[in-house]
Design a protein around this motif. Structure first.
Motif, PDB file in Angstrom:
ATOM      1  N   ARG A 309       0.824  -1.206   0.000  1.00 29.74           N
ATOM      2  CA  ARG A 309       0.000   0.000   0.000  1.00 29.74           C
ATOM      3  C   ARG A 309       0.859   1.257   0.000  1.00 29.74           C
ATOM      4  O   ARG A 309       0.492   2.269  -0.571  1.00 29.74           O
ATOM      5  N   ASP A 310       2.026   1.192   0.635  1.00 32.41           N
ATOM      6  CA  ASP A 310       2.823   2.393   0.826  1.00 32.41           C
ATOM      7  C   ASP A 310       3.633   2.801  -0.394  1.00 32.41           C
ATOM      8  O   ASP A 310       4.249   3.846  -0.400  1.00 32.41           O
ATOM      9  N   ARG A 312       4.917   4.443  -3.515  1.00 31.77           N
ATOM     10  CA  ARG A 312       4.538   5.717  -4.112  1.00 31.77           C
ATOM     11  C   ARG A 312       5.179   5.890  -5.484  1.00 31.77           C
ATOM     12  O   ARG A 312       6.119   5.249  -5.804  1.00 31.77           O
TER      13      ARG A 312
ATOM     14  N   LYS B  25       4.058  13.182   8.560  1.00 31.69           N
ATOM     15  CA  LYS B  25       4.241  11.925   7.818  1.00 31.69           C
ATOM     16  C   LYS B  25       5.507  12.046   6.984  1.00 31.69           C
ATOM     17  O   LYS B  25       5.680  13.013   6.239  1.00 31.69           O
ATOM     18  N   PHE B  27       8.309  10.105   4.282  1.00 28.08           N
ATOM     19  CA  PHE B  27       8.685   9.004   3.412  1.00 28.08           C
ATOM     20  C   PHE B  27      10.194   9.035   3.314  1.00 28.08           C
ATOM     21  O   PHE B  27      10.806  10.072   3.611  1.00 28.08           O
ATOM     22  N   VAL B  30      11.975  12.322   2.419  1.00 27.08           N
ATOM     23  CA  VAL B  30      11.084  13.483   2.310  1.00 27.08           C
ATOM     24  C   VAL B  30      10.197  13.584   3.543  1.00 27.08           C
ATOM     25  O   VAL B  30       9.727  12.563   4.046  1.00 27.08           O
ATOM     26  N   TYR B  67      -2.894   6.032   4.929  1.00 28.17           N
ATOM     27  CA  TYR B  67      -1.593   6.211   5.589  1.00 28.17           C
ATOM     28  C   TYR B  67      -1.837   6.470   7.065  1.00 28.17           C
ATOM     29  O   TYR B  67      -2.814   7.115   7.427  1.00 28.17           O
ATOM     30  N   HIS B  98      -9.566   8.198  -5.529  1.00 25.90           N
ATOM     31  CA  HIS B  98      -8.180   8.444  -5.901  1.00 25.90           C
ATOM     32  C   HIS B  98      -8.090   8.995  -7.314  1.00 25.90           C
ATOM     33  O   HIS B  98      -8.945   8.725  -8.149  1.00 25.90           O
TER      34      HIS B  98
END
Lengths: 312, 508
Positions: A309-310, A312, B25, B27, B30, B67, B98
């Motif tokens: 799911r994560d 990107r 949040k 990643f 980033v 998330y 989405h």
């Protein structure tokens, strides 16, 4: 050649189809969830070996069958951990599973290699119907697993196309992101069906060892049945009913050789039958890695793609 | 209600139905969201405005449960809730549409809608399911055929299915992630009608966009984001396009400066005759005739997926057409090599992979088309790379940085610079596909200026873009691509937005 020989051949070809059909239906459930299963051959071998060892140790054919099923399931679960949780490449892990299953079956089966099977699954006699001409031996003198397998194919078809769980299964195989967004637990669905694939491949292997092959031979007991099953999965367009029909055709081809041989005729040529598993392996690999062929054959769109799911 | 004090702050009218505070949040590499607060009231359209990478989609993903934030809390009706998955979000009545639809293409509309519904019986009763889906769709004026398969539907219809999915599951908070990106102007209008119907029914909508005009039209409140932080919040009554743009980009920009003078076209330099591309049963391009003259920009408008990618590839020699011919200044183009030799510069839609080799450095990527010869000079490559990094303000660790570490916008600057700002040899033909998509405003200006320079230097430019404003601002002539055919051709002077929009939707 007399008619009787042919009736026996047809009856026997149904039996010969069962290990392939069980493994193919299992692989259909497995792959419908979007996880490629190139390891069927390994799962069948492990199932067959476990069943034979259990039969040798305890002398109970049903206990042996259960052991074979569970052994296939264990390998399925291992495949699930590697492909679903660890998201490894499914082509590589599937092939590794075949190598692993073959090696382990050889190693553990070494003490019993060449032994005659101690117990076997016997045909049923359905209230005397087995004595009917022609239909009797074909339809009413099979063993209980033949009937169970046919019932299973019907049940799995209904499950895939008519049930809520089947809808979720197909969605996960087509588009895990869509399924996830609708609140379906993608990993759980995949684990359940990968496990089912392992259990049924194990059942197919166990049946081959307990009902078909007269003795355990690490080279010949399974010898490519898993690859035949996988070919059927692809060319049945991932549909259980068609896979069963394909399995019977293959069973008939395998048995015809036997029947013709007694007449001194080599048909279908033995060399072709022996090559079949290898040729089919190449065919399956080509087809499953060609986008165009996959689309035309109706492969689950997400087949072979790990889901995260994560990403990107 | 006579006494205001009896109204609980978290349940009264106008109180937030959904809120998040202090959301962080990250990643790898980033910080996508850095201490962000946002709230949504019943019956309002709350827009998250920002450029690509501002954190809008990430924030929406946190609000719908896709998330999990590292720090921060999400509140539903004033109570803290933990949303571990979209399933939790749906259980709380929160659904996200989405940008890239989450639909199973082989399923029917109603199969997609009921998928994952815990109330669904163990066995599927197709007739009853179709009826229920149709009635939910009708309630909100969303015409869809429950029995249609997704792969037969247009983008606008698919989006309707996504909204019906959310409404069917009883969601009263809808998060729409860049919903107008792939829509024609008419489809956008239809979407806005639906959005207003939903808010009139008391539902709340989070609308994510970077298009100022739309935002001012549909929003009740606007939260502007940049680089993972909230830079401002305004109610619609106060919404001023220039102020919003300033909050979004972080500096003053002139919204109307981006108009370019028309070119002075010479003789045709790029000619396509009867170009057809078939892939199996699909016809991607159907007998396209197209002419680009030296010194003009021809804009190709259309919703993506109508043959743009194939057209660009054929003109650049990358894809051989099933039938038809492409010529550049009289030379037939049958391979990418021939196209390069004839002076064709190509900015493909896919930047990394097709345009740039991700694992090569910036300098090495420049070498791919520059400085021909058997031996390569690394020092010259580095020099070129340094020059481009400085001139176009590319954010990169250095000339030896691999292109895969660059952000989309910076990679695009390198690519466009390689193709257009070459070493002396100006391109004769430029094929540019979505050259400014996902870029920040500054980069967009630079890329457009380069395309304009190419035109003024006498190149024939084909600009394929989904951004109709860009096409209208730059092109001398406009063609609209619909299902592999040219459905409209117009000069800049006679171009009419409405007609172009209808042509994009295939309405003659």
């Amino acid at each position: 050649m007399n008619d009787n020989a042919w009736i026996i051949a047809i009856a026997a070809s149904i039996g010969a189809a069962i290990p392939i059909a069980l493994a193919a239906v299992g692989a259909i459930l497995h792959e419908r969830s979007g996880v490629l299963n190139l390891g069927v051959e390994g799962m069948m071998l492990i199932g067959a070996m476990a069943a034979f060892l259990a039969a040798d140790a305890w002398g109970n054919v049903w206990l042996a069958l259960v052991c074979g099923v569970l052994a296939g399931g264990a390998l399925g679960l291992l495949h699930g951990v590697i492909t679903i949780s660890l998201r490894a490449n499914q082509i590589v892990t599937g092939l590794a599973l075949v190598i692993f299953g073959t090696g382990l079956a050889k190693f553990l089966g070494e003490p019993v290699n060449g032994l005659k099977r101690p117990v076997k699954i016997d045909p049923l006699e359905v209230a005397g119907l087995g004595d009917l001409p022609i239909l009797g031996p074909v339809l009413f003198a099979q063993d209980v697993l033949v009937y169970a397998s046919i019932a299973l194919v019907v049940a799995v078809s209904l499950y895939i196309y008519r049930s809520r769980a089947g809808l979720a299964l197909r969605a996960v195989g087509e588009s895990p992101a869509a399924a996830d967004a609708q609140g379906i637990a993608v990993s759980r669905v995949r684990y359940v069906h990968v496990l089912a694939g392992g259990l049924l491949a194990g059942a197919g292997g166990a049946y081959q060892a307990l009902a078909r092959a007269p003795s355990w031979n690490q080279e010949y007991t399974i010898n490519g049945l898993g690859w035949i099953a996988l070919t059927l999965v692809v060319f049945s367009n991932w549909r259980p009913g068609r896979a069963l029909i394909g399995a019977v055709v293959f069973g008939f081809a395998l048995r015809s050789q036997f029947t013709f041989q007694t007449e001194g005729i080599d048909f279908p040529p033995q060399v072709w039958l022996q090559m079949a598993p290898y040729l089919l392996t190449i065919l399956v690999l080509i087809v499953t890695s060609s986008p165009g062929a996959r689309r035309r054959l109706g492969a689950p769109a997400a087949l072979g793609v790990p889901y995260s799911r994560d990403e990107r | 209600m006579t006494d205001d004090t009896t109204v609980r702050p978290d349940s009264g009218p106008g109180a937030p139905v959904l809120a998040a505070t202090g959301v962080v949040k990250r990643f790898p590499g980033v910080v996508a969201l850095d201490d962000v607060d946002v709230d949504l009231r019943a019956g309002e359209v709350h827009t998250l405005l920002g450029e690509n990478g501002a954190g809008k989609s990430t924030l929406a993903s946190v609000l719908c449960g896709a998330y999990q934030p590292e720090v921060g809390t999400v509140f539903r009706h004033g109570r803290p809730v933990e949303l571990r998955s979209p399933r939790d979000g749906l259980a709380h009545g929160i659904a996200m549409v989405h940008q890239h639809f989450r639909l199973v293409e082989r399923f029917t509309v109603s199969e997609n809608v009921v998928l994952g519904d815990p109330q669904l019986g163990r066995w599927l009763a197709r007739g009853a399911i179709d009826d229920r889906v149709a009635s939910v769709a009708e309630t909100f004026g969303l015409p869809v055929d429950p029995r249609a398969r997704i792969h037969d539907l247009s983008v606008g219809q698919r989006q309707r299915v996504e909204i019906v999915k959310a409404l069917y599951r009883g969601a009263d908070v809808l998060l729409l992630d860049d919903p107008t990106a792939d829509l024609t102007p008419q489809e956008t209008e239809a979407l806005f009608v639906t959005v207003r119907a939903m808010t009139a029914a008391g539902k709340s909508v989070v609308f994510i966009s970077h298009k100022l005009g739309e935002v001012v039209e549909i929003s009740d409140r606007v939260t502007v984001m940049r680089g993972g932080v909230v830079t401002g919040q305004v109610a619609r009554v106060d919404a001023d396009r220039h102020e919003l743009a300033r909050l979004m980009v972080g500096r003053d920009i002139d919204l109307d400066a981006q108009q370019f003078a028309a070119g002075s076209p010479g003789s045709p330099c790029l000619i396509a005759k009867g170009v057809t591309v078939r892939d199996g049963e699909q016809t991607a391009l159907d007998a396209i005739d197209l002419e680009v003259r030296a010194g003009e920009i021809v804009g190709v408008a259309g919703v993506s997926g109508n043959g743009q990618r194939e057209l660009a590839d054929v003109l650049a020699g990358v894809l051989a057409p099933t039938s038809g011919v492409v010529e550049v200044n009289g030379q037939p183009i049958r391979s990418a090599r021939a196209a390069r030799a004839a002076g064709v510069a190509y900015v493909p839609e896919e930047r990394l992979g097709t345009g740039l080799a991700p694992s090569l450095t910036i300098g090495e990527n420049l070498l791919l088309t520059r400085r021909r010869g058997a031996l390569v000079s690394r020092s010259a490559a580095r020099r070129d790379a340094r020059e481009i990094i400085a001139r176009f303000e590319v954010k990169a660790p250095g000339p030896d940085a691999r292109c895969r570490v660059l952000s989309g916008g910076n990679a695009q600057k390198v690519l466009v610079a390689r193709e257009l700002a070459g070493d002396g040899q100006a391109p004769k033909v430029v094929v540019a596909s979505a050259p400014t998509r996902g870029l920040d405003v500054g980069a967009i200006e630079q890329v457009r200026a380069l395309l304009d320079d190419a035109r003024r230097n006498g190149a024939g430019v084909l600009l394929i873009s989904e951004d109709l404003d860009e096409v209208l601002a730059m092109a001398d002539r406009i063609v609209v691509l619909y299902r592999g055919r040219i459905s409209l051709e117009a000069d800049r002077a006679s171009a009419d937005r409405g007609a172009i929009g209808r042509a994009m939707a295939g309405i003659a």
